[in-house]
Motif scaffolding. Structure first.
Motif, mmCIF file in Angstrom:
data_model
loop_
_atom_site.group_PDB
_atom_site.id
_atom_site.type_symbol
_atom_site.label_atom_id
_atom_site.label_comp_id
_atom_site.label_asym_id
_atom_site.label_seq_id
_atom_site.Cartn_x
_atom_site.Cartn_y
_atom_site.Cartn_z
ATOM 1 N N ILE A 65 0.836 -1.207 0.000
ATOM 2 C CA ILE A 65 0.000 0.000 0.000
ATOM 3 C C ILE A 65 0.867 1.253 0.000
ATOM 4 C CG2 ILE A 65 -1.703 1.348 1.295
ATOM 5 C CD1 ILE A 65 -2.959 -1.315 2.170
ATOM 6 N N VAL A 66 1.914 1.274 0.804
ATOM 7 C CA VAL A 66 2.822 2.430 0.836
ATOM 8 C C VAL A 66 3.424 2.670 -0.545
ATOM 9 C CG1 VAL A 66 5.059 3.231 1.711
ATOM 10 C CG2 VAL A 66 3.353 2.338 3.297
ATOM 11 N N LYS A 67 3.887 1.585 -1.174
ATOM 12 C CA LYS A 67 4.514 1.710 -2.494
ATOM 13 C C LYS A 67 3.510 2.171 -3.547
ATOM 14 C CE LYS A 67 7.249 -0.868 -5.894
ATOM 15 N NZ LYS A 67 7.844 -2.196 -6.231
ATOM 16 N N THR A 68 2.309 1.589 -3.519
ATOM 17 C CA THR A 68 1.280 1.941 -4.502
ATOM 18 C C THR A 68 0.811 3.373 -4.318
ATOM 19 O OG1 THR A 68 0.542 -0.366 -4.514
ATOM 20 C CG2 THR A 68 -0.966 1.274 -5.449
ATOM 21 N N ASN A 69 0.621 3.750 -3.077
ATOM 22 C CA ASN A 69 0.165 5.111 -2.773
ATOM 23 C C ASN A 69 1.176 6.160 -3.222
ATOM 24 O OD1 ASN A 69 -1.589 7.106 -1.384
ATOM 25 N ND2 ASN A 69 0.115 7.218 0.064
ATOM 26 N N ASN A 70 2.453 5.848 -2.997
ATOM 27 C CA ASN A 70 3.548 6.728 -3.426
ATOM 28 C C ASN A 70 3.336 8.175 -2.969
ATOM 29 O OD1 ASN A 70 5.998 7.318 -4.676
ATOM 30 N ND2 ASN A 70 5.060 7.712 -6.671
ATOM 31 N N LYS A 71 2.960 8.304 -1.696
ATOM 32 C CA LYS A 71 2.801 9.606 -1.034
ATOM 33 C C LYS A 71 1.648 10.447 -1.595
ATOM 34 C CE LYS A 71 7.714 9.873 0.199
ATOM 35 N NZ LYS A 71 7.546 9.458 1.583
ATOM 36 N N ARG A 72 0.753 9.831 -2.373
ATOM 37 C CA ARG A 72 -0.339 10.608 -2.951
ATOM 38 C C ARG A 72 -1.389 10.994 -1.907
ATOM 39 N NH1 ARG A 72 -2.065 7.038 -8.065
ATOM 40 N NH2 ARG A 72 -1.365 5.343 -6.703
ATOM 41 N N LEU A 73 -1.703 10.073 -0.998
ATOM 42 C CA LEU A 73 -2.691 10.346 0.052
ATOM 43 C C LEU A 73 -2.095 10.049 1.420
ATOM 44 C CD1 LEU A 73 -6.051 8.765 -1.247
ATOM 45 C CD2 LEU A 73 -5.263 11.124 -1.456
ATOM 46 N N PRO A 74 -2.605 10.689 2.471
ATOM 47 C CA PRO A 74 -2.200 10.304 3.824
ATOM 48 C C PRO A 74 -2.600 8.855 4.118
ATOM 49 C CG PRO A 74 -3.347 12.425 3.837
ATOM 50 C CD PRO A 74 -3.535 11.836 2.467
ATOM 51 N N LEU A 75 -1.773 8.187 4.901
ATOM 52 C CA LEU A 75 -2.029 6.806 5.288
ATOM 53 C C LEU A 75 -2.214 6.709 6.797
ATOM 54 C CD1 LEU A 75 0.646 4.906 3.135
ATOM 55 C CD2 LEU A 75 -1.783 5.263 2.600
ATOM 56 N N VAL A 76 -3.247 5.991 7.217
ATOM 57 C CA VAL A 76 -3.516 5.730 8.631
ATOM 58 C C VAL A 76 -3.375 4.233 8.853
ATOM 59 C CG1 VAL A 76 -5.254 5.796 10.456
ATOM 60 C CG2 VAL A 76 -5.050 7.715 8.862
ATOM 61 N N LEU A 77 -2.625 3.845 9.878
ATOM 62 C CA LEU A 77 -2.378 2.436 10.164
ATOM 63 C C LEU A 77 -3.063 2.032 11.457
ATOM 64 C CD1 LEU A 77 -0.877 -0.239 9.558
ATOM 65 C CD2 LEU A 77 1.075 0.696 10.829
ATOM 66 N N GLY A 78 -3.811 0.930 11.400
ATOM 67 C CA GLY A 78 -4.438 0.408 12.607
ATOM 68 C C GLY A 78 -3.421 -0.300 13.486
ATOM 69 N N ILE A 79 -3.225 0.229 14.684
ATOM 70 C CA ILE A 79 -2.388 -0.423 15.689
ATOM 71 C C ILE A 79 -3.150 -0.324 17.011
ATOM 72 C CG2 ILE A 79 -0.186 -0.480 16.916
ATOM 73 C CD1 ILE A 79 1.133 0.887 14.581
ATOM 74 N N GLY A 80 -3.754 -1.413 17.410
ATOM 75 C CA GLY A 80 -4.556 -1.393 18.629
ATOM 76 C C GLY A 80 -4.748 -2.785 19.165
ATOM 77 N N GLY A 81 -5.423 -2.886 20.288
ATOM 78 C CA GLY A 81 -5.681 -4.190 20.886
ATOM 79 C C GLY A 81 -6.018 -4.051 22.349
ATOM 80 N N ASN A 82 -6.167 -5.188 23.017
ATOM 81 C CA ASN A 82 -6.496 -5.143 24.439
ATOM 82 C C ASN A 82 -5.307 -5.506 25.320
ATOM 83 O OD1 ASN A 82 -6.469 -7.854 23.783
ATOM 84 N ND2 ASN A 82 -8.254 -8.386 25.019
ATOM 85 N N ASN A 83 -4.127 -5.648 24.713
ATOM 86 C CA ASN A 83 -2.883 -5.818 25.469
ATOM 87 C C ASN A 83 -2.099 -4.514 25.315
ATOM 88 O OD1 ASN A 83 -0.288 -6.397 26.363
ATOM 89 N ND2 ASN A 83 -0.325 -8.509 25.600
ATOM 90 N N THR A 84 -2.250 -3.626 26.289
ATOM 91 C CA THR A 84 -1.684 -2.278 26.175
ATOM 92 C C THR A 84 -0.183 -2.321 25.938
ATOM 93 O OG1 THR A 84 -3.398 -1.535 27.719
ATOM 94 C CG2 THR A 84 -1.574 -0.014 27.285
ATOM 95 N N LEU A 85 0.510 -3.181 26.661
ATOM 96 C CA LEU A 85 1.965 -3.255 26.527
ATOM 97 C C LEU A 85 2.376 -3.670 25.124
ATOM 98 C CD1 LEU A 85 4.720 -3.010 27.891
ATOM 99 C CD2 LEU A 85 4.483 -5.400 28.638
ATOM 100 N N GLU A 86 1.646 -4.613 24.549
ATOM 101 C CA GLU A 86 1.960 -5.065 23.196
ATOM 102 C C GLU A 86 1.754 -3.942 22.179
ATOM 103 O OE1 GLU A 86 0.946 -8.846 20.246
ATOM 104 O OE2 GLU A 86 -0.453 -8.311 21.837
ATOM 105 N N VAL A 87 0.680 -3.174 22.341
ATOM 106 C CA VAL A 87 0.413 -2.047 21.436
ATOM 107 C C VAL A 87 1.530 -1.014 21.553
ATOM 108 C CG1 VAL A 87 -1.184 -0.184 20.851
ATOM 109 C CG2 VAL A 87 -2.086 -2.413 21.553
ATOM 110 N N VAL A 88 1.908 -0.686 22.782
ATOM 111 C CA VAL A 88 2.977 0.286 23.024
ATOM 112 C C VAL A 88 4.290 -0.196 22.401
ATOM 113 C CG1 VAL A 88 4.463 1.256 24.838
ATOM 114 C CG2 VAL A 88 1.964 1.341 25.076
#
Length: 291
Positions: A65-88
């Motif tokens: 996706i990063v390569k295809t987008n080639n900086k044309r649009l902003p990218l938002v990445l999902g990083i979440g979960g119920n293990n706070t330490l793992e997310v951090v």
């Protein structure tokens, strides 16, 4: 955070018959959305079947996706979960140089108190300098993050810039809009309520259906942001049925059926999700043919 105003889309992860990721279809989907008015792309959200994607696949998906987008649009990445330490730890370890924002879901399954929500997102905010979009989706997490908690986080952490609110609760949207800090963005996570939220002072939507009808849906939201309700509702009414259809059984089985009808990707999903029923596929096919 002007880059997150308007229509963003939560991209599906296309699969082949053997259930491997269909990267050619993913490239096609990304280009289709970029070329038709979408403002930003969301990677690895619920609609991307993040819960059944391996770590290796996730890295490949991000890279493509990063390569295809080639900086044309902003990218938002999902990083979440119920293990706070793992997310951090993931936030600290991951190279986020190509990522413009983080979408982080409220902890699921654990059912924390409101103070637990606050402390979870406090730890996340302190782990990165990237803009963070909170994601409240109580239908999936089994616990609602209340407006008071969201607004407390918005006021206390400068890099918590928005919430994707997906409780399908108009009153909750109104509470957030009424009391939010001036620069804090209220983003709809409900396709059926998105126009009303935009007209009430929201900042747009992270949409599911938008990736199939990017031109029309983004135009509707833009009209809403401009207060042009009559023109906007003409599009809204035209799309009401398909929005109902794609959420009638499970997401993303519905939207993948639409995308299959459009020739973008297959309608294959990974277990425990299953394809849309024959009846639903027929309704979607007729809608797309008549659109």
């Amino acid at each position: 955070m002007q880059k997150f105003i308007g229509t963003g889309v939560a991209l599906v992860t296309p699969f082949k018959e053997d259930l491997t990721v269909d990267f050619d279809a993913l490239i096609k989907l990304v280009n289709f959305n970029i070329e038709n008015g979408i403002k930003y792309l969301v990677i690895n959200g619920t609609t991307g079947e993040s819960s059944t994607i391996t770590k290796e696949e996730k890295e490949q998906i991000i890279e493509v996706i990063v390569k295809t987008n080639n900086k044309r649009l902003p990218l938002v990445l999902g990083i979440g979960g119920n293990n706070t330490l793992e997310v951090v730890n993931e936030l600290k370890a991951r190279n986020l140089s190509e990522i413009d924002g983080i979408l982080s879901v409220a902890p699921y399954y654990s059912k924390p108190t409101q103070e637990g929500f606050y402390q979870h997102f406090k730890a996340i905010a302190e782990a990165t300098n990237k803009p963070i979009i909170l994601y409240n989706v109580p239908g999936r997490t089994a616990k609602n993050m209340e407006p008071a908690t969201t607004l407390r986080l918005a006021k206390d952490f400068s890099n918590i810039v928005a919430i994707k609110e997906a409780g399908n609760n108009q009153q909750q949207y109104n509470s957030l809009l009424k009391d939010k800090p001036a620069e804090f963005l209220i983003i709809s996570g409900d396709d059926d309520l998105a126009l009303g939220v935009a007209l009430a002072g929201g900042s747009g939507v992270i949409s599911v259906i938008g990736q199939a009808f990017p031109k029309e849906f983004s135009e509707m939201i833009q009209l809403g942001l401009e207060g042009k309700n009559i023109e906007a509702y003409k599009i809204h009414f035209k799309m009401m049925d398909i929005v109902d259809y794609i959420f009638a059984e499970n997401n993303p089985a519905g939207i993948k059926t639409v995308l299959q009808e459009l020739g973008i990707c297959s309608n294959i999903v990974r277990l425990p999700l299953v394809k849309a029923s024959t009846e639903l596929q027929a309704k979607i096919a007729k809608y797309v043919a008549d659109f």
